[in-house]
Design a protein around this motif. Structure first.
Motif, PDB file in Angstrom:
ATOM      1  N   HIS A 161      65.660 -15.775  46.003  1.00  0.00           N
ATOM      2  CA  HIS A 161      64.706 -15.622  44.914  1.00  0.00           C
ATOM      3  C   HIS A 161      64.939 -14.287  44.214  1.00  0.00           C
ATOM      4  O   HIS A 161      64.869 -13.221  44.850  1.00  0.00           O
ATOM      5  N   ASP A 166      61.967 -17.843  40.446  1.00  0.00           N
ATOM      6  CA  ASP A 166      62.548 -19.074  40.968  1.00  0.00           C
ATOM      7  C   ASP A 166      63.809 -18.769  41.774  1.00  0.00           C
ATOM      8  O   ASP A 166      64.474 -17.753  41.557  1.00  0.00           O
ATOM      9  N   ASN A 174      55.376 -19.597  53.408  1.00  0.00           N
ATOM     10  CA  ASN A 174      55.446 -19.895  51.977  1.00  0.00           C
ATOM     11  C   ASN A 174      56.468 -19.011  51.279  1.00  0.00           C
ATOM     12  O   ASN A 174      56.699 -17.863  51.665  1.00  0.00           O
ATOM     13  N   ALA A 229      55.098 -18.488  45.420  1.00  0.00           N
ATOM     14  CA  ALA A 229      54.809 -19.926  45.384  1.00  0.00           C
ATOM     15  C   ALA A 229      53.433 -20.236  44.811  1.00  0.00           C
ATOM     16  O   ALA A 229      53.250 -21.274  44.148  1.00  0.00           O
ATOM     17  N   ARG A 234      53.653 -20.537  41.084  1.00  0.00           N
ATOM     18  CA  ARG A 234      54.434 -21.660  40.563  1.00  0.00           C
ATOM     19  C   ARG A 234      53.677 -22.978  40.690  1.00  0.00           C
ATOM     20  O   ARG A 234      53.913 -23.906  39.915  1.00  0.00           O
ATOM     21  N   GLU A 236      58.858 -24.823  48.856  1.00  0.00           N
ATOM     22  CA  GLU A 236      57.912 -23.743  48.606  1.00  0.00           C
ATOM     23  C   GLU A 236      57.135 -23.369  49.866  1.00  0.00           C
ATOM     24  O   GLU A 236      56.679 -22.236  50.016  1.00  0.00           O
TER      25      GLU A 236
END
Length: 302
Positions: free
Chosen positions: A178, A188, A260, A264, A267, A275
């Motif tokens: 990420h 992302d 997680n 996340a 998003r 995720e």
């Protein structure tokens, strides 16, 4: 029941683990044959109750930052509070900022518990950390229960700190990386590029690193050649992510197993297994264990 203000020492064989329940339900030290394998909580930081000086603290009811201090879930916008000034965004949830209670303890095991009732923030939950020390290492089982009235997205993890020796090396495998956005927020994922891969082992990066490695296999190895020891971290499959924090200006770094993905909650892909967000109905629980196993480094004869 022990007083929450007291340090609690667990031991088995050559391994000693010191807990600091009042300082965020934290670990204050992990020593094996007298060798520190996590950054040790100093006397000054203990006296000051400085959770940013501990060896390891829990991340509940989610891990890492929530950008904008809000997220949308099931048609409603939920807000959290900034909790780590001067940072603007909430980081690692509320558990690390609380005193935990010693629910049970003996010479080699202890369970720390925390009850949080939603007020200014949306989460009501019960968290437990069950620590068990044996000659093989330290095991930490985290259990998180939604005690609120509605289903909510959750996550949890552990945030250990390690000394940044000049010769320390890391080894772990993951599939994704990420990118970091402004103010420590994760974006992302991208396919893990070879230059950022630690599958074959390597030294700490020379520059800044604050990134989530997704699709983590659940194992990481830290080696301290000058100390003659290493530490093997093994996590249950629920821990899909490993966060690497390394600031070359600081004498420490972090490898953080977490359920997680960082970022996340912003998003909002709640059903995406990558995720790793865990949606818990009222009264439902989730759990997972992480072990930290010391080992001796052996060197070929000269």
């Amino acid at each position: 029941m022990a007083a929450i203000s007291e340090a609690l020492t667990l031991s088995a064989g050559a391994l000693e683990v010191v807990l600091a329940p009042a300082i965020g339900g934290s670990v204050g030290a992990m020593r094996w044959h007298g060798i520190d394998l996590m950054r040790r909580l100093s006397d000054d930081d203990r006296d000051a109750g400085n959770v940013l000086g501990v060896a390891m603290f829990p991340m509940v009811p989610y891990a890492n930052r929530i950008a904008g201090n809000e997220f949308d879930f099931e048609g409603r916008r939920w807000q959290v509070l900034p909790n780590n000034p001067p940072e603007r965004f909430n980081v690692h949830g509320s558990g690390w900022k609380q005193s935990w209670t010693v629910a049970r303890s003996n010479a080699g095991a202890a369970t720390l518990a925390l009850e949080v009732t939603g007020g200014a923030e949306p989460y009501s939950y019960r968290a437990e950390q069950a620590f068990a020390v044996s000659e093989k290492g330290l095991s930490v089982t985290m259990t998180l229960t939604n005690t609120g009235p509605v289903a909510m997205p959750f996550g949890f993890g552990l945030h250990p700190w390690f000394d940044r020796d000049r010769d320390v090396t890391l080894q772990f495998s993951a599939r994704r990386f990420h990118l970091e956005e402004p103010e420590g927020v994760s974006g992302d994922p991208i396919t893990l590029p070879p230059e950022l891969d630690f599958a074959k082992g390597g030294s700490l990066p020379g520059g800044w690193r604050n990134n989530d490695y997704g699709g983590w296999t659940g194992e990481a190895i830290i080696r301290y050649p000058s100390r003659g020891a290493g530490l093997r971290i093994v996590a249950d499959p629920v821990f899909k992510h490993l966060m690497l924090y390394a600031d070359p200006t600081k004498p420490c770094f972090c490898l953080e197993p977490q359920t997680n993905a960082s970022g996340a909650f912003n998003r909002g892909r709640w059903n995406d297994p990558d995720e790793g967000v865990i949606v818990l109905a009222p009264g439902a629980s989730a759990a997972g264990a992480v072990s930290f196993a010391p080992f001796a480094l052996t060197f070929p004869a000269a």
